[in-house]
Each structure stands twice: as C-alpha cells, then as structure tokens.
Design a protein around this motif. Structure first.
Motif, PDB file in Angstrom:
ATOM      1  N   ARG A 163      54.993  20.240   5.668  1.00 15.18           N
ATOM      2  CA  ARG A 163      55.349  21.660   5.653  1.00 15.18           C
ATOM      3  C   ARG A 163      55.201  22.245   4.236  1.00 15.18           C
ATOM      4  O   ARG A 163      54.720  23.351   4.064  1.00 15.18           O
ATOM      5  CB  ARG A 163      56.771  21.842   6.175  1.00 15.18           C
ATOM      6  N   TYR A 164      55.597  21.499   3.232  1.00 13.76           N
ATOM      7  CA  TYR A 164      55.529  21.986   1.852  1.00 13.76           C
ATOM      8  C   TYR A 164      54.093  22.022   1.321  1.00 13.76           C
ATOM      9  O   TYR A 164      53.713  22.949   0.610  1.00 13.76           O
ATOM     10  CB  TYR A 164      56.388  21.114   0.930  1.00 13.76           C
ATOM     11  N   THR A 165      53.279  21.021   1.654  1.00  8.58           N
ATOM     12  CA  THR A 165      51.975  20.878   1.011  1.00  8.58           C
ATOM     13  C   THR A 165      50.813  21.497   1.772  1.00  8.58           C
ATOM     14  O   THR A 165      49.823  21.897   1.138  1.00  8.58           O
ATOM     15  CB  THR A 165      51.644  19.386   0.793  1.00  8.58           C
ATOM     16  N   GLN A 166      50.880  21.578   3.082  1.00  9.25           N
ATOM     17  CA  GLN A 166      49.704  21.974   3.878  1.00  9.25           C
ATOM     18  C   GLN A 166      49.142  23.328   3.439  1.00  9.25           C
ATOM     19  O   GLN A 166      49.867  24.300   3.302  1.00  9.25           O
ATOM     20  CB  GLN A 166      50.019  22.007   5.370  1.00  9.25           C
ATOM     21  N   GLY A 167      47.841  23.328   3.196  1.00  5.51           N
ATOM     22  CA  GLY A 167      47.141  24.533   2.790  1.00  5.51           C
ATOM     23  C   GLY A 167      47.201  24.810   1.298  1.00  5.51           C
ATOM     24  O   GLY A 167      46.621  25.780   0.821  1.00  5.51           O
TER      25      GLY A 167
END
Length: 133
Positions: free
Chosen positions: A31-35
């Motif tokens: 959730r924190y890192t995606q994209g």
C-alpha cells in the motif's frame, strides 16, 4: 505540576512512536510503495532507487543506469526481493518512520540499514543493454 503534565504527554506519545517502528506487513508495504519511485540512502549517501509496480514487481538500480527487474514476496515477516540478475532472495524488514521507510537487511541490527530519501514523479534512468562491436 507542569513537569508532571509534560511527562504525562511524553508518555502518551511513546506507544505512537513504537507503532511507527513496527515492521510493515506485506499489505502495508504494498500500500505504501505501489506506484512510487523511492530513493534510498545509506550512511549519508545515495544508495539506490526502486520503482514499485503492480503485482509486487520492482525495478532496482544502484543509480548507475543499470536496472534489474524483479519481484517481492513476504516470508516470515520480512519482504524478500528476487531480481533477474541475482541468484537468491534478499530479505529486509521495513518500518515506516516519520521520515519515510527504513529497511534493515535480514532484520539484522549489525547489517545494512537503508532509509527512504525521496519519492519522485520522474522515471528512473535505465540505460539499454551493453552491446559490443
């Protein structure tokens, strides 16, 4: 009385600080890192950059223009990365701090510890494959 109030409010903040340093689960990490494209530092210097793609895919570079594609998975509470040019997984525990992510290699206090030094909106510099004449 004032010292008591200051101490009381300080103690109230301790659980929040402890929670911020707890290792992230795979879902929280995703959730924190995606994209995002995150730069990492080590001991005050730039270390590398990683782009986090859908389906737990990544692209890593040591900031030298050479990029490695890979993927990550969770194992025993750690986030493990496998890259196309590496023979085995590299496992880290990630914690979210007020300054961003901290990553500890194989959850070993004596090992490498990286910290997030930025999130950019630009693409990483990945040069093409080296070709000879």
């Amino acid at each position: 009385m004032r010292r008591f109030l200051i101490l009381f409010f300080y103690l109230l903040t301790l659980p929040l600080s402890a929670q911020a340093a707890e290792p992230l689960s795979a879902e929280e990490f995703d959730r924190y890192t995606q994209g995002k494209t995150l730069f990492y530092g080590f001991d005050g210097t730039a270390y590398g950059v990683e782009r986090y793609l859908p389906d737990r895919r990544v692209i890593w570079s040591f900031l030298d223009g050479r990029c490695q594609e890979g993927s990550w998975y969770e194992e025993a509470g750690q986030i493990c990365f496998v890259y196309e040019d590496n023979s085995g997984p590299q496992c880290w525990s990630f914690a979210l701090t007020p300054n961003g992510l901290n990553a500890r290699f194989q959850n070993d206090p004596q090992a490498t510890e990286l910290y997030e030094s930025g999130d950019i909106d630009e693409e990483m510099l990945c040069l093409g494959p080296e070709v000879g004449v």
